[in-house]
Scaffold this active site. Structure first.
Site, PDB file in Angstrom:
ATOM      1  N   GLU A  62     -52.296  75.383  -4.675  1.00  4.92           N
ATOM      2  CA  GLU A  62     -51.448  76.581  -4.512  1.00  4.92           C
ATOM      3  C   GLU A  62     -49.978  76.164  -4.532  1.00  4.92           C
ATOM      4  O   GLU A  62     -49.194  76.564  -3.666  1.00  4.92           O
ATOM      5  CB  GLU A  62     -51.776  77.302  -3.193  1.00  4.92           C
ATOM      6  CG  GLU A  62     -53.223  77.709  -3.066  1.00  4.92           C
ATOM      7  CD  GLU A  62     -53.534  78.525  -1.813  1.00  4.92           C
ATOM      8  OE1 GLU A  62     -52.584  78.982  -1.140  1.00  4.92           O
ATOM      9  OE2 GLU A  62     -54.718  78.696  -1.514  1.00  4.92           O
ATOM     10  N   GLU A  86     -58.838  77.263   4.960  1.00  4.17           N
ATOM     11  CA  GLU A  86     -57.986  77.227   6.167  1.00  4.17           C
ATOM     12  C   GLU A  86     -58.764  77.297   7.484  1.00  4.17           C
ATOM     13  O   GLU A  86     -58.483  78.136   8.334  1.00  4.17           O
ATOM     14  CB  GLU A  86     -56.932  78.332   6.087  1.00  4.17           C
ATOM     15  CG  GLU A  86     -56.052  78.164   4.862  1.00  4.17           C
ATOM     16  CD  GLU A  86     -55.081  79.315   4.603  1.00  4.17           C
ATOM     17  OE1 GLU A  86     -54.946  80.188   5.467  1.00  4.17           O
ATOM     18  OE2 GLU A  86     -54.457  79.329   3.519  1.00  4.17           O
TER      19      GLU A  86
HETATM   20  O1  G3I Z   1     -54.231  95.533  -0.561  1.00  4.66           O
HETATM   21  C1  G3I Z   1     -52.996  96.089  -0.103  1.00  4.66           C
HETATM   22  C2  G3I Z   1     -52.688  97.314  -0.900  1.00  4.66           C
HETATM   23  O2  G3I Z   1     -53.663  98.282  -0.656  1.00  4.66           O
HETATM   24  C3  G3I Z   1     -51.291  97.822  -0.491  1.00  4.66           C
HETATM   25  O3  G3I Z   1     -50.939  98.873  -1.317  1.00  4.66           O
HETATM   26  C4  G3I Z   1     -50.252  96.704  -0.659  1.00  4.66           C
HETATM   27  C5  G3I Z   1     -48.881  97.152  -0.165  1.00  4.66           C
HETATM   28  O4  G3I Z   1     -48.071  96.033   0.137  1.00  4.66           O
HETATM   29  O5  G3I Z   1     -50.652  95.591   0.106  1.00  4.66           O
HETATM   30  C6  G3I Z   1     -51.885  95.069  -0.314  1.00  4.66           C
HETATM   31  O6  G3I Z   1     -52.211  93.915   0.416  1.00  4.66           O
HETATM   32  C7  G3I Z   1     -51.433  92.784   0.172  1.00  4.66           C
HETATM   33  C8  G3I Z   1     -52.346  91.719  -0.450  1.00  4.66           C
HETATM   34  O7  G3I Z   1     -51.635  90.507  -0.567  1.00  4.66           O
HETATM   35  C9  G3I Z   1     -52.871  92.109  -1.835  1.00  4.66           C
HETATM   36  O8  G3I Z   1     -51.850  92.342  -2.720  1.00  4.66           O
HETATM   37  C10 G3I Z   1     -50.889  92.294   1.496  1.00  4.66           C
HETATM   38  O9  G3I Z   1     -49.931  93.217   1.977  1.00  4.66           O
HETATM   39  C11 G3I Z   1     -50.243  90.928   1.358  1.00  4.66           C
HETATM   40  O10 G3I Z   1     -49.913  90.430   2.633  1.00  4.66           O
HETATM   41  C12 G3I Z   1     -51.231  90.003   0.695  1.00  4.66           C
HETATM   42  O11 G3I Z   1     -50.612  88.743   0.573  1.00  4.66           O
HETATM   43  C13 G3I Z   1     -51.406  87.710   0.072  1.00  4.66           C
HETATM   44  C14 G3I Z   1     -51.706  86.700   1.180  1.00  4.66           C
HETATM   45  O12 G3I Z   1     -52.425  85.598   0.634  1.00  4.66           O
HETATM   46  C15 G3I Z   1     -52.517  87.327   2.279  1.00  4.66           C
HETATM   47  O13 G3I Z   1     -52.986  86.411   3.158  1.00  4.66           O
HETATM   48  C16 G3I Z   1     -50.621  87.007  -1.022  1.00  4.66           C
HETATM   49  O14 G3I Z   1     -50.466  87.927  -2.127  1.00  4.66           O
HETATM   50  C17 G3I Z   1     -51.336  85.757  -1.497  1.00  4.66           C
HETATM   51  O15 G3I Z   1     -50.501  85.029  -2.350  1.00  4.66           O
HETATM   52  C18 G3I Z   1     -51.657  84.881  -0.288  1.00  4.66           C
HETATM   53  O16 G3I Z   1     -52.364  83.753  -0.731  1.00  4.66           O
HETATM   54  C19 G3I Z   1     -52.693  82.792   0.277  1.00  4.66           C
HETATM   55  C20 G3I Z   1     -53.970  82.106  -0.162  1.00  4.66           C
HETATM   56  O17 G3I Z   1     -54.970  83.073  -0.391  1.00  4.66           O
HETATM   57  C21 G3I Z   1     -54.433  81.090   0.870  1.00  4.66           C
HETATM   58  N1  G3I Z   1     -53.377  80.143   1.195  1.00  4.66           N
HETATM   59  C22 G3I Z   1     -52.102  80.709   1.551  1.00  4.66           C
HETATM   60  C23 G3I Z   1     -51.634  81.687   0.472  1.00  4.66           C
HETATM   61  C24 G3I Z   1     -50.286  82.231   0.812  1.00  4.66           C
HETATM   62  O18 G3I Z   1     -50.363  83.015   1.974  1.00  4.66           O
END
Ligand code: G3I
Length: 369
Positions: free
Chosen positions: A260, A155
């Site tokens: 994805e 990205e």
């Molecule tokens: O790590 C923390 C954890 O400590 C905490 O307890 C928990 C509580 O909600 O949150 C955790 O972080 C989360 C993280 O995923 C790991 O699970 C974040 O809140 C959450 O926002 C994060 O979301 C991820 C997102 O990328 C972040 O940018 C999604 O799961 C994941 O599917 C998404 O994937 C991205 C690709 O990498 C790139 N392209 C877009 C795609 C969708 O956004």
């Protein structure tokens, strides 16, 4: 006769299938059906990598042959403290894939989002350069010969195709993308190297991606493929742009991957997957309309869109090496939590009980018709 019976069974399944439909045990699965065309991948959550989700485990082993860590191989998890790496989950994923004869895609070496907190606040060129170089060298070399490919940079583009302003771009310059590939190539000579982004099927952003890929190659640096993420919306899948993109990227002589894939069914006032973007009116209750189930009309739309997409992928199977879904089942999808928390979304082929949805059978049908 037997073939006719099979077709009839499938037709009945599609027509009458609900979320609780059991999969036909003897039917070939996604990875088997598309075996000669492209690999079929999924993204695993940390719990799934750790084996805490038995239902997912059995589904993953049947249906998929290539795995991506949804989050666990991003820099905030691999290098939580500066200079201290945690490879536990990455190594587990690699071992799980090895045992099950699957491939792994590393996601992702350089991304401005989900950086460790110490890196987000970096203001000196020297610090960013050190983090950038050490992270790529350490992580890419550890998994060389163990994984198939890396999303080296994720990205890096704005919607108009220009380079996005990030901590890397601001302190290292636009060339940081090429530099990331150069470092990855040195550290991981036996690993495929990809550029990965969303909306790069759209003309302006696609032109930017094509420029970027050319620049990397003109610098004498290797890039093996491009990942079109594929976060699209049911009823609005841009098939023409996707086909044009497949052709244009393949003409550069690199692999094209859908990396994805999911199809949003809920209301949204923008497209793409920009994680910092939010809905204009988050309090509007009509934004979460399907809490007690997906209406047939939407289920059918989703199935029709998935079928059209896979027909297109099959048409260009000589150019597409992999199609990866962003999650195993609807319950796991990031789209339940973004761009509004707590929604009930249905973007994948398997429902919350890990059962195939009508869209699953339509995808299988795409190969048969
Ligand atoms: O790590 C923390 C954890 O400590 C905490 O307890 C928990 C509580 O909600 O949150 C955790 O972080 C989360 C993280 O995923 C790991 O699970 C974040 O809140 C959450 O926002 C994060 O979301 C991820 C997102 O990328 C972040 O940018 C999604 O799961 C994941 O599917 C998404 O994937 C991205 C690709 O990498 C790139 N392209 C877009 C795609 C969708 O956004």
């Amino acid at each position: 006769m037997q073939k006719k019976l099979k077709t009839l069974t499938l037709a009945l399944l599609v027509a009458g299938c609900t979320g609780s439909q059991k999969p036909a045990i003897d039917e070939p699965t996604l990875k088997e059906v598309f075996n000669d065309d492209f690999t079929i991948g999924t993204a695993l959550s940390a719990d799934q990598i750790e084996g805490k989700d038995a239902a997912a485990d059995s589904l993953v082993r049947k249906q998929f042959n290539v795995l991506t860590a949804e989050n666990s191989m991003k820099s905030m998890f691999l290098q939580p403290e500066w200079g201290k790496f945690d490879f536990a989950l990455g190594d587990k994923l690699v071992e799980y894939a090895r045992q099950n004869n699957m491939q792994v895609i590393g996601h992702t070496l350089i991304w401005h989002s989900q950086l460790p907190s110490y890196a987000q606040g970096m203001t000196s060129k020297d610090s960013v350069q050190t983090f950038f170089r050490d992270h790529i060298q350490t992580v890419a070399s550890r998994y060389d010969q163990k994984i198939l490919g890396w999303d080296v940079v994720n990205e890096a583009l704005n919607e108009d195709g220009t380079i996005r302003s990030t901590v890397f771009q601001r302190l290292l310059g636009d060339d940081y993308v090429t530099e990331a590939f150069r470092l990855a190539q040195q550290a991981a000579p036996d690993t495929e190297l990809y550029y990965n982004d969303y909306n790069i099927e759209q003309p302006a952003k696609r032109a930017g991606a094509v420029r970027l890929i050319r620049q990397i190659r003109e610098a004498g640096v290797r890039i093996d493929g491009v990942g079109i993420q594929g976060h699209w919306h049911a009823g609005k899948v841009p098939l023409k742009d996707i086909e044009d993109s497949i052709l244009e990227y393949a003409a550069l002589g690199i692999k094209v991957m859908i990396t994805e894939l999911d199809l949003e069914v809920l209301p949204r006032d923008f497209t793409g997957a920009e994680i910092s973007q939010r809905m204009k009116d988050p309090a509007d209750p009509s934004l979460n309309p399907y809490t007690s189930g997906l209406p047939d009309s939407v289920q059918t739309q989703l199935a029709t869109d998935y079928e059209a997409l896979f027909k297109l992928f099959l048409k260009h199977k000589d150019k597409i090496s992999r199609v990866t879904f962003w999650g195993v089942n609807d319950g796991q999808s990031w789209l339940n939590g973004w761009p509004l928390p707590g929604r009930t979304n249905y973007p994948l082929l398997f429902d919350r009980e890990y059962q195939p949805k009508p869209a699953y059978y339509k995808v299988i049908d795409a190969k048969k018709n």
